[in-house]
Write a protein that holds these residues in place. Structure first.
Motif, PDB file in Angstrom:
ATOM      1  N   THR A 164      11.437  19.955  -4.999  1.00  0.00           N
ATOM      2  CA  THR A 164      10.817  18.632  -5.058  1.00  0.00           C
ATOM      3  C   THR A 164      10.865  17.952  -3.692  1.00  0.00           C
ATOM      4  O   THR A 164       9.990  17.148  -3.362  1.00  0.00           O
ATOM      5  CB  THR A 164      11.527  17.749  -6.104  1.00  0.00           C
ATOM      6  N   TYR A 165      11.868  18.271  -2.893  1.00  0.00           N
ATOM      7  CA  TYR A 165      11.961  17.715  -1.539  1.00  0.00           C
ATOM      8  C   TYR A 165      10.826  18.235  -0.674  1.00  0.00           C
ATOM      9  O   TYR A 165      10.232  17.508   0.113  1.00  0.00           O
ATOM     10  CB  TYR A 165      13.304  18.069  -0.910  1.00  0.00           C
ATOM     11  N   ASP A 166      10.533  19.538  -0.801  1.00  0.00           N
ATOM     12  CA  ASP A 166       9.440  20.130  -0.040  1.00  0.00           C
ATOM     13  C   ASP A 166       8.122  19.425  -0.356  1.00  0.00           C
ATOM     14  O   ASP A 166       7.252  19.287   0.514  1.00  0.00           O
ATOM     15  CB  ASP A 166       9.298  21.619  -0.369  1.00  0.00           C
ATOM     16  N   LEU A 167       7.980  18.973  -1.597  1.00  0.00           N
ATOM     17  CA  LEU A 167       6.731  18.359  -2.047  1.00  0.00           C
ATOM     18  C   LEU A 167       6.694  16.858  -1.801  1.00  0.00           C
ATOM     19  O   LEU A 167       5.739  16.186  -2.187  1.00  0.00           O
ATOM     20  CB  LEU A 167       6.532  18.629  -3.541  1.00  0.00           C
ATOM     21  N   GLY A 168       7.757  16.322  -1.166  1.00  0.00           N
ATOM     22  CA  GLY A 168       7.774  14.890  -0.888  1.00  0.00           C
ATOM     23  C   GLY A 168       8.005  14.042  -2.121  1.00  0.00           C
ATOM     24  O   GLY A 168       7.619  12.874  -2.171  1.00  0.00           O
ATOM     25  N   LEU A 169       8.684  14.612  -3.132  1.00  0.00           N
ATOM     26  CA  LEU A 169       8.864  13.932  -4.417  1.00  0.00           C
ATOM     27  C   LEU A 169      10.320  13.624  -4.714  1.00  0.00           C
ATOM     28  O   LEU A 169      10.705  13.480  -5.885  1.00  0.00           O
ATOM     29  CB  LEU A 169       8.255  14.786  -5.539  1.00  0.00           C
ATOM     30  N   GLY A 170      11.157  13.561  -3.691  1.00  0.00           N
ATOM     31  CA  GLY A 170      12.544  13.160  -3.899  1.00  0.00           C
ATOM     32  C   GLY A 170      13.393  14.218  -4.552  1.00  0.00           C
ATOM     33  O   GLY A 170      13.105  15.417  -4.463  1.00  0.00           O
ATOM     34  N   GLU A 171      14.430  13.772  -5.285  1.00  0.00           N
ATOM     35  CA  GLU A 171      15.438  14.691  -5.788  1.00  0.00           C
ATOM     36  C   GLU A 171      15.148  15.261  -7.160  1.00  0.00           C
ATOM     37  O   GLU A 171      15.874  16.113  -7.661  1.00  0.00           O
ATOM     38  CB  GLU A 171      16.804  14.011  -5.827  1.00  0.00           C
ATOM     39  N   GLY A 172      14.075  14.818  -7.828  1.00  0.00           N
ATOM     40  CA  GLY A 172      13.808  15.361  -9.152  1.00  0.00           C
ATOM     41  C   GLY A 172      14.976  15.097 -10.076  1.00  0.00           C
ATOM     42  O   GLY A 172      15.670  14.095  -9.963  1.00  0.00           O
ATOM     43  N   ALA A 173      15.226  16.005 -10.995  1.00  0.00           N
ATOM     44  CA  ALA A 173      16.317  15.815 -11.958  1.00  0.00           C
ATOM     45  C   ALA A 173      17.367  16.886 -11.838  1.00  0.00           C
ATOM     46  O   ALA A 173      18.226  17.013 -12.689  1.00  0.00           O
ATOM     47  CB  ALA A 173      15.741  15.806 -13.375  1.00  0.00           C
ATOM     48  N   ARG A 174      17.343  17.691 -10.751  1.00  0.00           N
ATOM     49  CA  ARG A 174      18.166  18.886 -10.762  1.00  0.00           C
ATOM     50  C   ARG A 174      19.542  18.710 -10.141  1.00  0.00           C
ATOM     51  O   ARG A 174      20.310  19.649 -10.114  1.00  0.00           O
ATOM     52  CB  ARG A 174      17.413  20.027 -10.081  1.00  0.00           C
ATOM     53  N   MET A 207       0.851  -1.202   0.000  1.00  0.00           N
ATOM     54  CA  MET A 207       0.000   0.000   0.000  1.00  0.00           C
ATOM     55  C   MET A 207       0.880   1.243   0.000  1.00  0.00           C
ATOM     56  O   MET A 207       1.843   1.323   0.756  1.00  0.00           O
ATOM     57  CB  MET A 207      -0.912   0.010   1.231  1.00  0.00           C
ATOM     58  N   LYS A 208       0.546   2.214  -0.848  1.00  0.00           N
ATOM     59  CA  LYS A 208       1.331   3.447  -0.931  1.00  0.00           C
ATOM     60  C   LYS A 208       1.078   4.315   0.283  1.00  0.00           C
ATOM     61  O   LYS A 208      -0.025   4.341   0.847  1.00  0.00           O
ATOM     62  CB  LYS A 208       0.976   4.223  -2.207  1.00  0.00           C
ATOM     63  N   THR A 209       2.117   5.046   0.693  1.00  0.00           N
ATOM     64  CA  THR A 209       1.993   5.994   1.795  1.00  0.00           C
ATOM     65  C   THR A 209       1.539   7.345   1.248  1.00  0.00           C
ATOM     66  O   THR A 209       2.178   7.875   0.332  1.00  0.00           O
ATOM     67  CB  THR A 209       3.338   6.166   2.519  1.00  0.00           C
ATOM     68  N   PRO A 210       0.464   7.918   1.766  1.00  0.00           N
ATOM     69  CA  PRO A 210      -0.012   9.218   1.261  1.00  0.00           C
ATOM     70  C   PRO A 210       1.077  10.282   1.349  1.00  0.00           C
ATOM     71  O   PRO A 210       1.872  10.303   2.294  1.00  0.00           O
ATOM     72  CB  PRO A 210      -1.190   9.537   2.191  1.00  0.00           C
ATOM     73  N   ASN A 211       1.105  11.159   0.372  1.00  0.00           N
ATOM     74  CA  ASN A 211       2.099  12.232   0.325  1.00  0.00           C
ATOM     75  C   ASN A 211       1.564  13.441   1.088  1.00  0.00           C
ATOM     76  O   ASN A 211       0.914  14.328   0.513  1.00  0.00           O
ATOM     77  CB  ASN A 211       2.421  12.610  -1.126  1.00  0.00           C
ATOM     78  N   ALA A 212       1.855  13.460   2.392  1.00  0.00           N
ATOM     79  CA  ALA A 212       1.346  14.541   3.240  1.00  0.00           C
ATOM     80  C   ALA A 212       1.953  15.889   2.873  1.00  0.00           C
ATOM     81  O   ALA A 212       1.307  16.936   3.039  1.00  0.00           O
ATOM     82  CB  ALA A 212       1.621  14.213   4.711  1.00  0.00           C
ATOM     83  N   LYS A 213       3.190  15.875   2.386  1.00  0.00           N
ATOM     84  CA  LYS A 213       3.844  17.135   2.035  1.00  0.00           C
ATOM     85  C   LYS A 213       3.166  17.790   0.838  1.00  0.00           C
ATOM     86  O   LYS A 213       2.911  18.995   0.832  1.00  0.00           O
ATOM     87  CB  LYS A 213       5.331  16.889   1.741  1.00  0.00           C
ATOM     88  N   LEU A 214       2.879  16.994  -0.178  1.00  0.00           N
ATOM     89  CA  LEU A 214       2.208  17.550  -1.349  1.00  0.00           C
ATOM     90  C   LEU A 214       0.824  18.063  -0.980  1.00  0.00           C
ATOM     91  O   LEU A 214       0.394  19.136  -1.422  1.00  0.00           O
ATOM     92  CB  LEU A 214       2.110  16.492  -2.454  1.00  0.00           C
ATOM     93  N   ARG A 215       0.113  17.321  -0.147  1.00  0.00           N
ATOM     94  CA  ARG A 215      -1.213  17.753   0.310  1.00  0.00           C
ATOM     95  C   ARG A 215      -1.113  19.090   1.061  1.00  0.00           C
ATOM     96  O   ARG A 215      -1.925  19.992   0.857  1.00  0.00           O
ATOM     97  CB  ARG A 215      -1.830  16.693   1.220  1.00  0.00           C
ATOM     98  N   HIS A 216      -0.070  19.203   1.912  1.00  0.00           N
ATOM     99  CA  HIS A 216       0.121  20.435   2.686  1.00  0.00           C
ATOM    100  C   HIS A 216       0.306  21.636   1.763  1.00  0.00           C
ATOM    101  O   HIS A 216      -0.335  22.679   1.954  1.00  0.00           O
ATOM    102  CB  HIS A 216       1.338  20.287   3.589  1.00  0.00           C
ATOM    103  N   TRP A 217       1.174  21.502   0.750  1.00  0.00           N
ATOM    104  CA  TRP A 217       1.443  22.629  -0.124  1.00  0.00           C
ATOM    105  C   TRP A 217       0.238  22.974  -0.997  1.00  0.00           C
ATOM    106  O   TRP A 217      -0.004  24.152  -1.302  1.00  0.00           O
ATOM    107  CB  TRP A 217       2.673  22.347  -0.989  1.00  0.00           C
ATOM    108  N   LEU A 218      -0.514  21.968  -1.380  1.00  0.00           N
ATOM    109  CA  LEU A 218      -1.710  22.222  -2.170  1.00  0.00           C
ATOM    110  C   LEU A 218      -2.749  22.975  -1.339  1.00  0.00           C
ATOM    111  O   LEU A 218      -3.342  23.961  -1.810  1.00  0.00           O
ATOM    112  CB  LEU A 218      -2.290  20.907  -2.692  1.00  0.00           C
ATOM    113  N   GLU A 219      -2.951  22.528  -0.107  1.00  0.00           N
ATOM    114  CA  GLU A 219      -3.911  23.220   0.761  1.00  0.00           C
ATOM    115  C   GLU A 219      -3.443  24.632   1.078  1.00  0.00           C
ATOM    116  O   GLU A 219      -4.238  25.573   1.107  1.00  0.00           O
ATOM    117  CB  GLU A 219      -4.105  22.421   2.054  1.00  0.00           C
ATOM    118  N   ARG A 220      -2.142  24.795   1.303  1.00  0.00           N
ATOM    119  CA  ARG A 220      -1.593  26.117   1.604  1.00  0.00           C
ATOM    120  C   ARG A 220      -1.767  27.067   0.412  1.00  0.00           C
ATOM    121  O   ARG A 220      -1.976  28.274   0.599  1.00  0.00           O
ATOM    122  CB  ARG A 220      -0.107  25.987   1.952  1.00  0.00           C
ATOM    123  N   SER A 221      -1.721  26.542  -0.802  1.00  0.00           N
ATOM    124  CA  SER A 221      -1.831  27.389  -1.999  1.00  0.00           C
ATOM    125  C   SER A 221      -3.259  27.863  -2.249  1.00  0.00           C
ATOM    126  O   SER A 221      -3.473  28.888  -2.903  1.00  0.00           O
ATOM    127  CB  SER A 221      -1.348  26.621  -3.228  1.00  0.00           C
TER     128      SER A 221
END
Length: 450
Positions: free
Chosen positions: A76-86, A1-15
């Motif tokens: 991408t780290y803030d969003l809980g999405l790892g290192e991205g490509a940068r 089971m996948k773990t929900p991405n609380a960080k992405l949810r936080h930034w979306l709600e904050r926006s």
């Protein structure tokens, strides 16, 4: 089971954006970046929040969307999405100042939040060629650019912290305090680059940020994190260009040359050192010039160019005769007899010139001992030990090797540990001699502890 991405949810709600609005913005941003095939919908955003990791380059596009919305860098780290490509983007010397600031924010956050992952980033053998060329061309013909506004007090605070961390590196090794410096730079220095400031403050701020970024790279280099070090050094070079400080840029190229040569790329190390020397034709820093000649000599020795290497050592010594530390910047503090003689010892070691290597090693050791610089002392003791081995004097080599071990234990430096391991390899021709066995046993304890 996948773990929900609380960080992405936080930034979306904050926006305040809906899932549908985020999907539309991602699609628009993707089109702007020539990625027309990326066209998420509300369901896809829901999956991301539920824990699905989007494929590249979507994480970076999401970071750009949120950054545009908030007016500051969201990674991408803030969003809980790892290192991205940068992390690889940090190997690029970008002409865009805005893009450079974004890369620095991502690189710093990657270093702080996912240090183990970034420390495994590889050293790219030819990555320094383009940046050194671009820096040199822009240094020889550059015009000031309009700036924005920050306080001089902020710049002074950054400079004060540089002296503190440089002292820590010189006396305790690059592994001591590096992550603390990364935290400081990421959260207190790089954000200043995005604020408004006048042109004179802008240049001073870029200079201070370049110094800090160089030091981060140098400490990572000394700690064996070569990919991380290379990325910081390239971005430091870009900041140095923005500051219009030619000696600082040449100093960064010296660090890049040192790293390339250490990693078995002496031809590139030579080119980088030469680019730095050519850049200094428009400026004056005898200390930096002495360092660049010194590092060119190191590269030439590994390339087997004996007479050219000896000439470079002579040029380095002549340049240092004109050094007045009161007129040199703080970052040049380590370019002194302890350092230069230590590096000259390594040059002559690689040329199999044992007498010259011993002479320079002993001079370096004497200066390092007076300054209580254990790392430099350890590496110069190792060079002295090798000079004894080249004369088949195992007793003297063993004694110098034991002193190397003792000093290495006092610092956190992969370079010092590597000097010990190099001694172990060079002692192998002496077989099972009791001194070799004893040294290997002591070395194993140190390497295991490191």
């Amino acid at each position: 089971m996948k773990t929900p991405n609380a960080k992405l949810r936080h930034w979306l709600e904050r926006s305040g954006m809906s899932r549908g609005e985020l999907a539309r913005r991602v699609k628009t941003k993707a089109q702007q970046q020539n990625e027309p095939h990326i066209s998420p919908d509300t369901t896809r955003v829901r999956c991301w929040i539920a824990g699905e990791t989007p494929r590249a380059p979507v994480p970076d596009i999401l970071a750009d969307v949120f950054s545009d919305h908030f007016g500051f860098r969201v990674t991408t780290y803030d969003l809980g999405l790892g290192e991205g490509a940068r992390s690889d983007v940090a190997l690029v010397y970008n002409a865009s100042w805005t893009a450079t600031v974004k890369v620095l924010a991502d690189l710093g956050r990657a270093d702080v939040d996912r240090r183990k992952l970034l420390s495994a980033a590889p050293f790219a053998a030819v990555a320094g060629v383009g940046p050194s060329r671009d820096w040199l061309m822009n240094t020889l013909d550059q015009d000031p650019e309009p700036g924005r506004r920050v306080r001089l007090e902020d710049v002074t605070a950054v400079r004060n912290m540089f002296s503190t961390f440089q002292h820590m590196d010189i006396f305790q090794g690059g592994g001591s305090g590096r992550l603390v410096l990364a935290e400081y730079v990421t959260h207190h220095v790089y954000p200043l680059l995005r604020r408004t400031h006048s042109e004179d403050v802008r240049r001073a701020l870029c200079e201070a940020a370049a110094e800090q970024t160089y030091l981060l790279g140098w400490m990572a280099y000394d700690n064996g994190e070569q990919g991380t070090a290379q990325r910081y050094l390239i971005q430091s070079l870009r900041l140095a260009e923005e500051s219009k400080d030619v000696p600082l840029g040449a100093h960064v190229l010296a660090g890049m040359a040192d790293q390339a040569t250490l990693l078995g790329k002496p031809a590139e190390g030579r080119r980088l050192a030469q680019a730095g020397r050519l850049g200094l034709s428009k400026a004056n820093s005898p200390a930096c010039l002495a360092d660049l000649w010194c590092l060119e000599a190191r590269a030439l020795a590994l390339l087997g160019e004996k007479s050219a290497a000896a000439h470079a050592v002579s040029q380095s010594e002549q340049a240092y005769e004109h050094v007045d530390l009161d007129n040199e910047p703080d970052w040049a503090a380590f370019i002194d007899p302890a350092y230069l003689h230590g590096e000259h010892a390594n040059t002559f070691r690689d040329l199999d010139d044992a007498p010259a290597a011993e002479e320079h090693a002993r001079r370096s050791i004497a200066h390092a001992k007076m300054q209580k610089r254990a790392r430099r002392g350890a590496m110069s003791q190792a060079a002295l030990a090798v000079s004894h081995l080249q004369r088949r004097d195992l007793d003297s080599a063993y004694a110098a090797g034991v002193r190397t071990l003792s000093l290495t234990k006092q610092v956190t430096s992969s370079r010092a540990v590597e000097a010990v391991q190099d001694l172990q390899r060079r002692m192998r021709p002496f077989g099972r001699h009791r001194l070799v066995a004893d040294f290997n046993e002591r070395a194993r304890e140190l390497v295991r502890a490191a």
